[in-house]
Design a protein around this motif. Structure first.
Motif, PDB file in Angstrom:
ATOM      1  N   ASN A  83       0.866  -1.170   0.000  1.00  0.00           N
ATOM      2  CA  ASN A  83       0.000   0.000   0.000  1.00  0.00           C
ATOM      3  C   ASN A  83       0.915   1.236   0.000  1.00  0.00           C
ATOM      4  O   ASN A  83       1.272   1.756   1.068  1.00  0.00           O
ATOM      5  CB  ASN A  83      -0.918  -0.033   1.225  1.00  0.00           C
ATOM      6  N   TYR A  84       1.300   1.659  -1.199  1.00  0.00           N
ATOM      7  CA  TYR A  84       2.266   2.748  -1.358  1.00  0.00           C
ATOM      8  C   TYR A  84       1.788   4.030  -0.681  1.00  0.00           C
ATOM      9  O   TYR A  84       0.632   4.413  -0.801  1.00  0.00           O
ATOM     10  CB  TYR A  84       2.549   3.000  -2.845  1.00  0.00           C
ATOM     11  N   GLY A  85       2.702   4.667   0.043  1.00  0.00           N
ATOM     12  CA  GLY A  85       2.381   5.900   0.743  1.00  0.00           C
ATOM     13  C   GLY A  85       1.804   5.668   2.131  1.00  0.00           C
ATOM     14  O   GLY A  85       1.693   6.602   2.917  1.00  0.00           O
ATOM     15  N   HIS A  86       1.453   4.416   2.440  1.00  0.00           N
ATOM     16  CA  HIS A  86       0.866   4.100   3.742  1.00  0.00           C
ATOM     17  C   HIS A  86       1.649   3.028   4.492  1.00  0.00           C
ATOM     18  O   HIS A  86       1.830   3.143   5.701  1.00  0.00           O
ATOM     19  CB  HIS A  86      -0.592   3.660   3.589  1.00  0.00           C
ATOM     20  N   ASP A  87       2.087   1.984   3.786  1.00  0.00           N
ATOM     21  CA  ASP A  87       2.850   0.929   4.454  1.00  0.00           C
ATOM     22  C   ASP A  87       4.203   1.471   4.894  1.00  0.00           C
ATOM     23  O   ASP A  87       4.813   2.306   4.218  1.00  0.00           O
ATOM     24  CB  ASP A  87       3.061  -0.266   3.513  1.00  0.00           C
ATOM     25  N   GLU A  88       4.664   0.944   6.020  1.00  0.00           N
ATOM     26  CA  GLU A  88       5.929   1.380   6.595  1.00  0.00           C
ATOM     27  C   GLU A  88       6.993   0.311   6.357  1.00  0.00           C
ATOM     28  O   GLU A  88       6.725  -0.880   6.513  1.00  0.00           O
ATOM     29  CB  GLU A  88       5.705   1.574   8.101  1.00  0.00           C
ATOM     30  N   CYS A  89       8.182   0.746   5.988  1.00  0.00           N
ATOM     31  CA  CYS A  89       9.301  -0.171   5.803  1.00  0.00           C
ATOM     32  C   CYS A  89       9.601  -0.855   7.139  1.00  0.00           C
ATOM     33  O   CYS A  89       9.762  -0.185   8.165  1.00  0.00           O
ATOM     34  CB  CYS A  89      10.524   0.595   5.309  1.00  0.00           C
ATOM     35  N   ALA A  90       9.682  -2.177   7.120  1.00  0.00           N
ATOM     36  CA  ALA A  90       9.939  -2.944   8.336  1.00  0.00           C
ATOM     37  C   ALA A  90      11.322  -2.665   8.907  1.00  0.00           C
ATOM     38  O   ALA A  90      11.547  -2.855  10.100  1.00  0.00           O
ATOM     39  CB  ALA A  90       9.790  -4.438   8.054  1.00  0.00           C
ATOM     40  N   HIS A  91      12.227  -2.170   8.093  1.00  0.00           N
ATOM     41  CA  HIS A  91      13.608  -1.940   8.544  1.00  0.00           C
ATOM     42  C   HIS A  91      13.835  -0.504   9.022  1.00  0.00           C
ATOM     43  O   HIS A  91      14.241  -0.292  10.147  1.00  0.00           O
ATOM     44  CB  HIS A  91      14.581  -2.277   7.415  1.00  0.00           C
ATOM     45  N   TYR A 123       6.502  -8.878   5.117  1.00  0.00           N
ATOM     46  CA  TYR A 123       7.189  -7.661   5.545  1.00  0.00           C
ATOM     47  C   TYR A 123       7.480  -6.858   4.285  1.00  0.00           C
ATOM     48  O   TYR A 123       7.962  -7.422   3.296  1.00  0.00           O
ATOM     49  CB  TYR A 123       8.519  -7.990   6.233  1.00  0.00           C
ATOM     50  N   VAL A 124       7.206  -5.554   4.306  1.00  0.00           N
ATOM     51  CA  VAL A 124       7.481  -4.713   3.149  1.00  0.00           C
ATOM     52  C   VAL A 124       8.624  -3.753   3.466  1.00  0.00           C
ATOM     53  O   VAL A 124       8.850  -3.395   4.627  1.00  0.00           O
ATOM     54  CB  VAL A 124       6.226  -3.943   2.667  1.00  0.00           C
ATOM     55  N   PHE A 125       9.321  -3.345   2.406  1.00  0.00           N
ATOM     56  CA  PHE A 125      10.506  -2.506   2.544  1.00  0.00           C
ATOM     57  C   PHE A 125      10.512  -1.447   1.448  1.00  0.00           C
ATOM     58  O   PHE A 125       9.971  -1.671   0.363  1.00  0.00           O
ATOM     59  CB  PHE A 125      11.781  -3.359   2.426  1.00  0.00           C
ATOM     60  N   ASP A 126      11.174  -0.329   1.717  1.00  0.00           N
ATOM     61  CA  ASP A 126      11.222   0.713   0.690  1.00  0.00           C
ATOM     62  C   ASP A 126      12.298   0.458  -0.351  1.00  0.00           C
ATOM     63  O   ASP A 126      12.321   1.099  -1.388  1.00  0.00           O
ATOM     64  CB  ASP A 126      11.335   2.116   1.284  1.00  0.00           C
ATOM     65  N   GLY A 127      13.150  -0.513  -0.140  1.00  0.00           N
ATOM     66  CA  GLY A 127      14.152  -0.880  -1.134  1.00  0.00           C
ATOM     67  C   GLY A 127      14.916  -2.112  -0.695  1.00  0.00           C
ATOM     68  O   GLY A 127      14.890  -2.491   0.492  1.00  0.00           O
ATOM     69  N   ARG A 180      11.498   2.146   8.830  1.00  0.00           N
ATOM     70  CA  ARG A 180      10.251   2.770   9.265  1.00  0.00           C
ATOM     71  C   ARG A 180       9.800   3.959   8.411  1.00  0.00           C
ATOM     72  O   ARG A 180       8.876   4.662   8.778  1.00  0.00           O
ATOM     73  CB  ARG A 180      10.317   3.194  10.742  1.00  0.00           C
ATOM     74  N   MET A 181      10.437   4.181   7.266  1.00  0.00           N
ATOM     75  CA  MET A 181       9.946   5.203   6.333  1.00  0.00           C
ATOM     76  C   MET A 181       8.733   4.642   5.600  1.00  0.00           C
ATOM     77  O   MET A 181       8.610   3.431   5.451  1.00  0.00           O
ATOM     78  CB  MET A 181      11.032   5.561   5.307  1.00  0.00           C
ATOM     79  N   ASN A 182       7.854   5.529   5.122  1.00  0.00           N
ATOM     80  CA  ASN A 182       6.739   5.056   4.303  1.00  0.00           C
ATOM     81  C   ASN A 182       7.279   4.543   2.971  1.00  0.00           C
ATOM     82  O   ASN A 182       8.184   5.148   2.395  1.00  0.00           O
ATOM     83  CB  ASN A 182       5.733   6.167   4.043  1.00  0.00           C
ATOM     84  N   VAL A 183       6.723   3.453   2.502  1.00  0.00           N
ATOM     85  CA  VAL A 183       7.116   2.883   1.219  1.00  0.00           C
ATOM     86  C   VAL A 183       6.427   3.704   0.136  1.00  0.00           C
ATOM     87  O   VAL A 183       5.200   3.716   0.056  1.00  0.00           O
ATOM     88  CB  VAL A 183       6.733   1.394   1.130  1.00  0.00           C
ATOM     89  N   MET A 184       7.225   4.394  -0.693  1.00  0.00           N
ATOM     90  CA  MET A 184       6.680   5.328  -1.668  1.00  0.00           C
ATOM     91  C   MET A 184       7.011   4.976  -3.121  1.00  0.00           C
ATOM     92  O   MET A 184       6.186   5.162  -3.995  1.00  0.00           O
ATOM     93  CB  MET A 184       7.218   6.748  -1.395  1.00  0.00           C
ATOM     94  N   ASP A 185       8.230   4.516  -3.354  1.00  0.00           N
ATOM     95  CA  ASP A 185       8.735   4.384  -4.720  1.00  0.00           C
ATOM     96  C   ASP A 185       8.479   2.982  -5.281  1.00  0.00           C
ATOM     97  O   ASP A 185       9.068   2.000  -4.831  1.00  0.00           O
ATOM     98  CB  ASP A 185      10.227   4.697  -4.747  1.00  0.00           C
ATOM     99  N   ALA A 194      11.748  -1.681 -14.514  1.00  0.00           N
ATOM    100  CA  ALA A 194      11.185  -1.353 -15.831  1.00  0.00           C
ATOM    101  C   ALA A 194       9.657  -1.323 -15.814  1.00  0.00           C
ATOM    102  O   ALA A 194       9.043  -0.742 -16.711  1.00  0.00           O
ATOM    103  CB  ALA A 194      11.681  -2.355 -16.875  1.00  0.00           C
ATOM    104  N   HIS A 195       9.064  -1.955 -14.798  1.00  0.00           N
ATOM    105  CA  HIS A 195       7.603  -2.001 -14.665  1.00  0.00           C
ATOM    106  C   HIS A 195       7.259  -1.720 -13.205  1.00  0.00           C
ATOM    107  O   HIS A 195       6.907  -2.643 -12.452  1.00  0.00           O
ATOM    108  CB  HIS A 195       7.066  -3.373 -15.097  1.00  0.00           C
ATOM    109  N   PRO A 196       7.382  -0.442 -12.774  1.00  0.00           N
ATOM    110  CA  PRO A 196       7.206  -0.084 -11.363  1.00  0.00           C
ATOM    111  C   PRO A 196       5.904  -0.619 -10.771  1.00  0.00           C
ATOM    112  O   PRO A 196       4.852  -0.573 -11.391  1.00  0.00           O
ATOM    113  CB  PRO A 196       7.211   1.445 -11.381  1.00  0.00           C
ATOM    114  N   GLY A 197       6.037  -1.163  -9.559  1.00  0.00           N
ATOM    115  CA  GLY A 197       4.881  -1.700  -8.848  1.00  0.00           C
ATOM    116  C   GLY A 197       4.642  -3.170  -9.099  1.00  0.00           C
ATOM    117  O   GLY A 197       3.801  -3.776  -8.456  1.00  0.00           O
ATOM    118  N   THR A 198       5.394  -3.757 -10.029  1.00  0.00           N
ATOM    119  CA  THR A 198       5.265  -5.181 -10.328  1.00  0.00           C
ATOM    120  C   THR A 198       6.314  -5.940  -9.532  1.00  0.00           C
ATOM    121  O   THR A 198       7.514  -5.746  -9.733  1.00  0.00           O
ATOM    122  CB  THR A 198       5.460  -5.447 -11.838  1.00  0.00           C
TER     123      THR A 198
END
Length: 146
Positions: free
Chosen positions: A25-33, A55-59, A35-40, A87-91
């Motif tokens: 959930n981009y812009g809302h989920d928090e990186c597990a490592h 677990y989701v991460f921003d990179g 704690r920044m919002n996952v945006m990109d 090459a296919h962001p979000g995939t």
């Protein structure tokens, strides 16, 4: 007839979903490592454990040390590693099968500067704009663990 319609609708919906793959959930989920919002959507990634927890991460630069350095989830408990296809962001795709490129020209969220691609051809096309080092999963993991 009603049951047939419901079954057809469910099959159609299921064919459009990746069962078991984490949803970010981009812009809302928090990186597990960090704690920044996952945006990109070009760099976001995730792991699924053998128990089914996501677990989701921003990179990848957050995902790999979360497991390899900090051992917040032991590597033996990771069922699947997912990375975004640059090459296919979000995939999301299986990180162990991805083609990676490390380039200082990438502007990843935590400066890991590693991007993943579904095919080697897409990685090579990106390398024209982002010159750098081609890596496989083992090489990317090693780089990001340092």
């Amino acid at each position: 007839m009603k049951n047939l319609l419901i079954s057809a609708t469910l099959m159609l919906l299921a064919s459009n979903c990746s069962l078991g793959q984490p949803k970010i959930n981009y812009g809302h989920d928090e990186c597990a490592h960090c704690r920044m919002n996952v945006m990109d959507k070009k760099y976001a990634c995730a792991i699924t454990t053998v128990k089914g927890r996501n677990y989701v991460f921003d990179g990848p630069e957050c995902m790999v040390p979360f497991v390899t350095k900090d051992a917040k989830v032991p590597e033996a408990e990771v069922k699947t590693w997912y990375v975004s296809d640059f090459a296919h962001p979000g995939t999301l795709m299986d990180a162990t099968k991805a083609f990676f490129l490390h380039s200082t020209k990438f502007q990843s969220p935590m400066n890991g500067d590693v991007a993943a691609f579904f095919t080697d051809a897409e990685r090579k096309a990106a390398e024209a704009e982002y010159p750098g080092e081609e890596l496989d999963w083992a090489g990317a993991k090693k780089l990001l663990s340092e």
